[in-house]
Design a protein around this motif. Structure first.
Motif: not given
Length: 264
Positions: A129-133, A153, A156-158, A161, A170
């Motif tokens: 998965q991506t590091n999103q909000r 997070n 969004n800190n993609d 990744d 989440k």
């Protein structure tokens, strides 16, 4: 300065086959229970967190719900369940909170407990998965070094990744509470938290938001039971104050205009 990164991929069953200690087998049992619960509930477990000192104010309480996904990061999800089973989540401070980045937490307030967990590292999960909000990942200090520290997070800190930060959960309710975690920045020293616990934080950073308790939610439990009227009333109050301020300013400008143009 803190736990930072993770890499390679690993079967979730590897600890059971490669470690013979009693504690490792307990972890395996915890993982098995998690996978069984998750399978029965679409691959997720919901965890309720009670929070105090929202915005740094004593008695300002709220809640948020974290949805843990065993299929995203099985070892990270298993560690979360292990922490819940051990009663870890009592008076746990958000000690590193950077605006427009993330809120980090997960060091015990008891130095003896911190010392026990520090050696219980887990292997890295692949990043699926991506590091999103609103997504949650464990912090690390290098490959296969995850223990108990994690972060939520804010945005969004993609870019995280590629460094191996693997989201395992989440926030599905109460993100407004997360947004109001006291933003202490990076002032607290993690080494002192580890060695002195909450005594150090309470003395030097008394305004820190903290988790007072956490529990696994029942499958039938309604998400809406986690409500945050304090935050809602704060927003309403801010809006009302803004309107009053605007109204006063508008009246003042009208009065000034009347004087300047001889209307009175």
């Amino acid at each position: 300065d803190s736990q930072r990164r993770p890499p390679p991929l690993l079967s979730p069953h590897l600890p059971c086959t490669m470690r013979a200690s009693a504690s490792a087998w307990l972890v395996c049992v915890g993982l098995a229970v998690l996978f069984a619960i998750a399978s029965a509930d679409g691959g997720t477990v919901r965890v309720w967190f009670d929070v105090d000192k929202i915005d740094g104010k004593e008695g300002n309480k709220g809640c948020f719900v974290m949805e843990v996904h065993a299929d995203w990061a099985p070892l990270g999800a298993g560690r979360m369940m292990e922490m819940l089973d051990s009663g870890f989540w009592t008076n746990i401070k958000f000690f590193r909170v950077v605006p427009d980045f993330m809120a980090q937490f997960g060091i015990s307030g008891d130095p003896a407990v911190s010392a026990q967990w520090r050696t219980k590292t887990i292997k890295d999960d692949p990043v699926t998965q991506t590091n999103q909000r609103g997504f949650v990942s464990f912090a690390t200090s290098g490959p296969d070094s995850r223990t108990t520290q994690m972060f939520i997070n804010f945005v969004n800190n993609d870019f995280l990744d590629k460094d191996g930060f693997s989201p395992f959960a989440k926030i599905i309710k109460g993100m407004e509470v997360v947004d109001h975690i006291y933003q202490i920045g990076e002032l607290p020293q993690q080494s002192k938290i580890q060695s002195e616990g909450n005594a150090y934080l309470d003395k030097n950073f008394p305004q820190l938001t903290y988790i007072s308790s956490a529990r696994v939610m029942a499958p039938e439990e309604d998400l809406d039971t986690c409500s945050n009227p304090t935050i809602a009333s704060d927003k309403a109050g801010s809006g009302a104050r803004l309107l009053v301020s605007f109204g006063s300013s508008a009246l003042g400008l009208l009065a000034l205009a009347a004087v300047l143009f001889g209307a009175v």
